[in-house]
Design an enzyme around this catalytic site. Structure first.
Site, PDB file in Angstrom:
ATOM      1  N   ARG A 265      76.481  51.312  16.699  1.00  0.00           N
ATOM      2  CA  ARG A 265      77.014  51.975  17.880  1.00  0.00           C
ATOM      3  C   ARG A 265      76.827  51.059  19.074  1.00  0.00           C
ATOM      4  O   ARG A 265      75.773  50.418  19.240  1.00  0.00           O
ATOM      5  CB  ARG A 265      76.291  53.302  18.148  1.00  0.00           C
ATOM      6  CG  ARG A 265      76.272  54.255  16.983  1.00  0.00           C
ATOM      7  CD  ARG A 265      77.639  54.639  16.497  1.00  0.00           C
ATOM      8  NE  ARG A 265      78.363  55.513  17.410  1.00  0.00           N
ATOM      9  CZ  ARG A 265      79.597  55.924  17.190  1.00  0.00           C
ATOM     10  NH1 ARG A 265      80.250  55.535  16.114  1.00  0.00           N
ATOM     11  NH2 ARG A 265      80.192  56.724  18.064  1.00  0.00           N
ATOM     12  N   GLU A 294      83.764  50.948  25.107  1.00  0.00           N
ATOM     13  CA  GLU A 294      85.032  50.745  24.405  1.00  0.00           C
ATOM     14  C   GLU A 294      86.139  51.584  25.037  1.00  0.00           C
ATOM     15  O   GLU A 294      85.893  52.726  25.453  1.00  0.00           O
ATOM     16  CB  GLU A 294      84.880  51.144  22.931  1.00  0.00           C
ATOM     17  CG  GLU A 294      83.944  50.254  22.154  1.00  0.00           C
ATOM     18  CD  GLU A 294      83.806  50.689  20.699  1.00  0.00           C
ATOM     19  OE1 GLU A 294      84.551  51.593  20.262  1.00  0.00           O
ATOM     20  OE2 GLU A 294      82.959  50.130  20.005  1.00  0.00           O
ATOM     21  N   HIS A 312      85.745  47.239  16.893  1.00  0.00           N
ATOM     22  CA  HIS A 312      85.302  48.412  16.136  1.00  0.00           C
ATOM     23  C   HIS A 312      86.064  48.501  14.816  1.00  0.00           C
ATOM     24  O   HIS A 312      86.580  49.546  14.434  1.00  0.00           O
ATOM     25  CB  HIS A 312      85.482  49.695  16.948  1.00  0.00           C
ATOM     26  CG  HIS A 312      84.534  50.790  16.564  1.00  0.00           C
ATOM     27  ND1 HIS A 312      83.973  51.651  17.464  1.00  0.00           N
ATOM     28  CD2 HIS A 312      84.039  51.162  15.353  1.00  0.00           C
ATOM     29  CE1 HIS A 312      83.190  52.523  16.847  1.00  0.00           C
ATOM     30  NE2 HIS A 312      83.217  52.242  15.545  1.00  0.00           N
TER      31      HIS A 312
END
Length: 355
Positions: A265, A294, A312
């Protein structure tokens, strides 16, 4: 008392948030036979409207929440006390795609009798494979090597100078933060591919059988782990205390010239402190697949030959999405149809065995 065949008991109701099923059509068809499935519209999933709909019981007293994708179904934002308190009392399980759950207060869900299930098992293979790329990128200067071929001058400079900064991973120490399903797969693959020495830290030590299977040795503190590691991989879905895990204080304990990889994360790593550590030369290289803000990435980490930044993508395969759909439905069936604790229940420790 005999059942009334003319008035059978109503089917449990599942709130399906997000996009429709793409892959497991047969399983979903059976799922829809077992349960009444309701899909709120995109507009209804925006936080103000979502909370309004819950308060007015627009979808009735549903019993489960089903979110089969990480890229959709989260439009309402963080599942905190404000949102969770609006849920019907009959909700028993929330099954979601993805490994991370920093967007959901799983303790608060448990306080309301709701089992939260992630889908880490479905993305284990994809993330672990990507982590091997991260190891290679940090040991072999792959950002520099893959961007320097744009012109003859940079090509020649990289060809001459990257060697002095590159090492083979073999024989180096890999420190894994979090030895869950993904951490175990990373450890096993890194040992098999590179014969690295594997250390790990977790809030709870794994069994000797698991440690032997993945060739990993337990280290009792994060500080001890990073002091001994040539490369550290963050593979835990959330920080135990909800705070940044790799901060300036922890980075100071890293070996000089160590490497850092984050496939977990974004908010687990203090990116500004990481940039400081790279600037000072304390951290040699890094690979970040996940980022705090993000889709924006840290400006100080952009366009650096020491840093590999990806979007990601670690768990992003068709195989993962197939698994997310299937596992989430299986978790809901375990609770609603069999009264069992699902295998991937994150907050299972907060429930009695009798659910």
């Amino acid at each position: 008392m005999t059942a009334d065949i003319n008035n059978p008991a109503p089917k449990p109701v599942v709130l399906h948030i997000g996009d429709p099923i793409l892959y497991n059509e047969a399983i979903y068809a059976r799922f829809c036979e077992l349960y009444t499935v309701i899909r709120p519209s995109t507009e209804e999933r925006q936080r103000p409207e979502f909370i309004k709909a819950l308060k007015e019981k627009r979808w009735g007293d549903f019993n489960a929440i089903f979110r089969p994708y990480w890229s959709t179904g989260g439009e309402m934002g963080k599942w905190d006390a404000e949102l969770i308190s609006c849920l019907p009392q009959g909700v028993r399980v929330f099954a979601s795609a993805g490994a991370g759950y920093d967007w959901a207060d799983v303790d608060e869900l448990a306080n309301h009798g709701i089992i939260y299930c992630n889908s880490a098992a479905a993305c284990t293979e994809s993330v672990a494979d990507f982590a091997l790329f991260g190891i290679l990128s940090t040991f072999r200067q792959l950002t520099w090597c893959t961007t320097a071929a744009s012109d003859p001058t940079s090509f020649t400079r990289c060809h001459l100078d990257a060697t002095a900064l590159s090492r083979n991973p073999r024989g180096h120490v890999l420190g894994v933060i979090g030895l869950g399903n993904i951490g175990q797969a990373i450890a096993a693959k890194a040992f098999a591919a590179f014969k690295m020495r594997i250390l790990y830290y977790d809030v709870k030590r794994k069994s000797s059988e698991v440690e032997a299977e993945v060739h990993a040795a337990f280290v009792p503190t994060l500080q001890d782990l990073v002091r001994q590691s040539d490369c550290v991989i963050v593979a835990t879905p959330a920080s135990p205390d909800g705070k940044v895990l790799v901060n300036a204080e922890l980075l100071a304990h890293f070996k000089k010239g160590a490497r850092l990889i984050n496939v977990a994360r974004g908010n687990l790593v203090d990116e500004e402190s990481l940039a400081d550590a790279i600037d000072s030369g304390h951290i040699k290289s890094a690979m970040l697949d996940v980022h705090t803000f993000e889709p924006k990435v840290n400006e100080r980490l952009k366009n650096r030959r020491e840093v590999m930044l990806t979007c990601h993508n670690a768990g992003g395969t068709v195989d993962t999405h197939i698994g997310f759909e299937r596992l989430s439905m299986e978790n809901i069936e375990a609770v609603l149809s069999r009264a069992e604790m699902p295998n991937s229940a994150v907050n299972a420790h907060l429930f009695s065995l009798d659910i």
